[in-house]
Design an enzyme around this catalytic site. Sequence first.
Site, short mmCIF file in Angstrom:
data_model
loop_
_atom_site.label_atom_id
_atom_site.label_comp_id
_atom_site.label_asym_id
_atom_site.label_seq_id
_atom_site.Cartn_x
_atom_site.Cartn_y
_atom_site.Cartn_z
N ASN A 34 0.84 -1.20 0.00
CA ASN A 34 0.00 0.00 0.00
C ASN A 34 0.88 1.25 0.00
O ASN A 34 1.67 1.40 -0.95
CB ASN A 34 -1.12 -0.04 1.05
CG ASN A 34 -0.74 -0.29 2.46
OD1 ASN A 34 -0.27 -1.38 2.78
ND2 ASN A 34 -0.93 0.68 3.34
N ASP A 35 0.74 2.14 0.95
CA ASP A 35 1.35 3.47 0.84
C ASP A 35 2.83 3.49 0.48
O ASP A 35 3.62 2.73 1.05
CB ASP A 35 1.26 4.23 2.17
CG ASP A 35 -0.12 4.23 2.78
OD1 ASP A 35 -1.07 3.80 2.13
OD2 ASP A 35 -0.22 4.67 3.94
N GLN A 53 4.67 0.24 2.16
CA GLN A 53 3.98 -0.66 3.07
C GLN A 53 3.86 -2.02 2.38
O GLN A 53 3.26 -2.12 1.31
CB GLN A 53 2.58 -0.10 3.38
CG GLN A 53 2.60 1.13 4.24
CD GLN A 53 3.02 0.81 5.65
OE1 GLN A 53 2.28 0.19 6.40
NE2 GLN A 53 4.24 1.18 6.02
N SER A 96 3.31 3.55 7.98
CA SER A 96 3.84 4.58 7.09
C SER A 96 4.69 5.63 7.81
O SER A 96 4.49 5.90 8.99
CB SER A 96 2.69 5.30 6.36
OG SER A 96 2.20 4.44 5.37
N ARG A 162 -0.49 8.44 13.70
CA ARG A 162 0.39 7.80 12.73
C ARG A 162 0.78 8.66 11.53
O ARG A 162 0.34 9.77 11.37
CB ARG A 162 -0.24 6.51 12.22
CG ARG A 162 -1.59 6.66 11.55
CD ARG A 162 -2.12 5.27 11.14
NE ARG A 162 -3.46 5.34 10.59
CZ ARG A 162 -4.58 5.26 11.31
NH1 ARG A 162 -4.52 5.10 12.62
NH2 ARG A 162 -5.76 5.35 10.73
N GLU A 214 -5.41 10.37 7.37
CA GLU A 214 -4.16 9.61 7.26
C GLU A 214 -3.16 10.42 6.44
O GLU A 214 -3.50 11.40 5.78
CB GLU A 214 -4.40 8.25 6.59
CG GLU A 214 -5.19 7.28 7.46
CD GLU A 214 -5.15 5.82 6.97
OE1 GLU A 214 -5.19 5.62 5.74
OE2 GLU A 214 -5.08 4.92 7.81
N TRP A 300 -8.83 1.51 -0.78
CA TRP A 300 -9.07 0.49 0.25
C TRP A 300 -10.41 -0.19 0.08
O TRP A 300 -10.64 -1.27 0.66
CB TRP A 300 -8.97 1.12 1.64
CG TRP A 300 -7.56 1.36 2.07
CD1 TRP A 300 -6.91 2.56 2.15
CD2 TRP A 300 -6.61 0.36 2.49
NE1 TRP A 300 -5.61 2.37 2.58
CE2 TRP A 300 -5.41 1.02 2.80
CE3 TRP A 300 -6.67 -1.03 2.62
CZ2 TRP A 300 -4.27 0.35 3.24
CZ3 TRP A 300 -5.52 -1.70 3.06
CH2 TRP A 300 -4.35 -1.01 3.37
#
Lengths: 506, 506
Positions: A34-35, A53, A96, A162, A214, A300
């Site tokens: 992912n990221d 990620q 992340s 985060r 996020e 997502w």
Amino acid sequence: MRFSVLLISIFCAALAFAAERPLIHFTPEKGWMNDPNGLFYDRKDDIWHLYFQYNPNQPYWNQPLYWGHAISKDLTTWTHEKLAIGPEHADEGIFSGSIVVDHNNTTGFFNESINPDQRVVAIYTNNADIQTQDLAYSLDGGYTFTKYSENPVLNVNSTQFRDPKVIWHQESYQWIMTVVQAQQYQIQIYGSTDLKHWNLHSNFSAGFTGYQYECPGLIEIPIVGTNETKWVMFLAINPGSPLGGSSDQYFIGDFDGFQFKPMDSYTRLVDLGKDFYALQTFSDVEKTDGVLAIAWASNWQYANDVPTKGWRSSTSLVRNLTLDYISTNPEKKLLSLVQTPVFESNVSKSTEKSNITLQKNDSIDFNADSGVFEFELNFKVLKKLTYPEVPNLDLYISTKDGAESIRFGFNPVIQAFYLDRTTDAFKNPFYTGQISANVEPYLDNEYKVHGVVDRNIIELFFNDGAVTMTNTFFLSEEANPCTMNLTSNMNDEFHIRSVSFKELSV
Amino acid sequence: MRFSVLLISIFCAALAFAAERPLIHFTPEKGWMNDPNGLFYDRKDDIWHLYFQYNPNQPYWNQPLYWGHAISKDLTTWTHEKLAIGPEHADEGIFSGSIVVDHNNTTGFFNESINPDQRVVAIYTNNADIQTQDLAYSLDGGYTFTKYSENPVLNVNSTQFRDPKVIWHQESYQWIMTVVQAQQYQIQIYGSTDLKHWNLHSNFSAGFTGYQYECPGLIEIPIVGTNETKWVMFLAINPGSPLGGSSDQYFIGDFDGFQFKPMDSYTRLVDLGKDFYALQTFSDVEKTDGVLAIAWASNWQYANDVPTKGWRSSTSLVRNLTLDYISTNPEKKLLSLVQTPVFESNVSKSTEKSNITLQKNDSIDFNADSGVFEFELNFKVLKKLTYPEVPNLDLYISTKDGAESIRFGFNPVIQAFYLDRTTDAFKNPFYTGQISANVEPYLDNEYKVHGVVDRNIIELFFNDGAVTMTNTFFLSEEANPCTMNLTSNMNDEFHIRSVSFKELSV
């Protein structure tokens, strides 16, 4: 050149009915991504580093979650490297974060043997019982990392804290971290002189909230054609984007080292597609290279369900970011992000046409068996039609046998571009089939489109990047999008000033 | 009761393959409708008045454009009245606006013979070479109107200045108009003591801009469970909504008679569907009836192309608006609009089930041949699944023969409700097939859904109206959505606390 096309055709045929990953978009060879994380440029060795990620064990999100790693010389082709950072326990993740180059050794992690351009420090979220911000440093220029013995460096005792993105702020001579209290809808801005001790300077909240915030990011971006800059605050929300699921928004303003003050109350989206999330900018880029960024090209809502085999998700292309005053209607220009793709490729095959007024069912065609191509289209709308007319300028992108197509086009009555990416290959009720972008003409009734199609992703840049729309798509049996047909349902409505198609190879 | 069901079946059969307009949503009998206008309640005669943007001549938008008119005793069934206001020339339009009841005859339009509760003044945009705000008054309680001889009452010499919504502000003892400088992204707030002379008090700009602002509205709304109120500023944008095309957003704050000050910097959407635009509140509603509003249930991206025959577009149901603190994630409650539908109908047929833990391919079924029904679903998610699981609780709504369905459902891993309204009956690249709504459980893993389905529209109210999603859909040959099947792809994942289906008649 002919030889290279032949090679690609053989390659394409060999892989029919097998997984073909995008060519000029980064993907994991296997497993889940992912990221993008920790993006930085190594000035000494002229190498671009991309972390991400990564769950190498399964093609879906799961812990243990790692920072995967890849490097590039050209921001186009990437060499896979070993896992960079991993968690202490199987039910934890290195979430992340970002990387800075600590030229001046503010951390004390480096001795004189480490070149100042390779003093690499990662700041990331350790996801365990709670989420904390931790450090790891690399003594070999970003390939292996040592976790800081005094971790965490920032702990507010939250399970939802985060995605630290750190920059060096020269004017206030400090490190600045943006990080989210995700479910409080707060971007927190912290300052530090050593990356180890952090003071809270201010909070910032705005825009669409969705379920949670996020991946924030704050960076100074030049305004085209001026000597001015503005600060841009990036903010991802997921789930709960108005488009469904995951989206990135941004705010433009000023930053004094302590507080971000937006210049207006508008909420702007970075990209109007469904597959553009968690954008991060590169650290330590030479000023002449501009401001560069990469996003995760998925959503997502369905990322864990897409029909790719053994791997899941690609990044976006690298984008160069500037600001410019963009016409959003006949009366107004709004300061907006302008994004242009950065990649280097060879042209295996190309065609170009110009000054064609399309007649009904005319078709301008091109084939690119590799499924990797770009197009540039500059057209003028000739007649001002109104309801109930439905004039369409269509670019169909199809499999070699023509059995499946996605449809990209423009309707001047509705004043928007559309993408219909519905296919039989992927049915999921969150996978939005029809996506659109309202775009103002850059000149009197004239529009420009730059499209990059790479097997299962289409990135669209309207009017030199004033508006962008990024979407994945999936063809049956992962056949390539090989055939393009530019056509219209009307006589004398669309004048093609120029159109070029280029098959790309690396 | 049996007799009434029989009658409906015969009616349904007779109309198969013909146009069936929604029953409890207002539609024009023929021609084109867009925004609801001039909504007000006549306290003397206990009659609700609805005006609307109307082209009686064609089933698509065109000038001359009128204010159509309908009245109701129950906010559910409407009697069509004669055209209320029309333009001076064929290439002009009486564009959107509002009505106030001038109890105190501040305008001087009325003499003592007109009951104070029927002193009706319309404030609308006259669309000619430029857009101006004009007045018309009615001496017969809202059926016929006389244009004010000194029109316009507000002219800034702009072609993009429209949609006045006027309220009486008791605290500052003046009329307040919100109106947009559409392409300047400005809501302007004007004050007046006589509706004829207006002073600019302030401007307000915020949120998602899109191409232009339309249909603003400012109203005081009670906060549930308190004696407090907040002011809500409604704002429509079209085109350029993040969902594509047309959407309504709102801002919550305070209003002192001169300036609207938002309480935060968030951008909130009124409804998460694609067919909810230009919401307007009713004037002169009794306080005990609450704050009531109607929206246009379509989207400019395809409103002129939908496959209805001879007529186009319905309104939404009337909605009662309150404010409440709504959980948007486990940590946060945000003050949000809560919307509940207001209508009166008879139940022709119903079924209710409770305490059923669905097993794979179980199906709870219901038939409503009239295509007009509501359902209430209260369910609990039993197991906390994660990627790559794709658990679905599905409600399929199908034609009588089952040949075509739309699919509404919930996926607890993605944490969102979805609607897939793709059918063969309407193909348009702007007609988004898949639409979703992220909803936080109102109790531990529990969700409530109230759905109202009326032939070609589905309005969904989640958790007692904390989130809403309104969408049109189109079945082949305009067959009715008659058959419901509630089902799941999983064992023991969804516990149906209760579900009821009710076929409705009026």
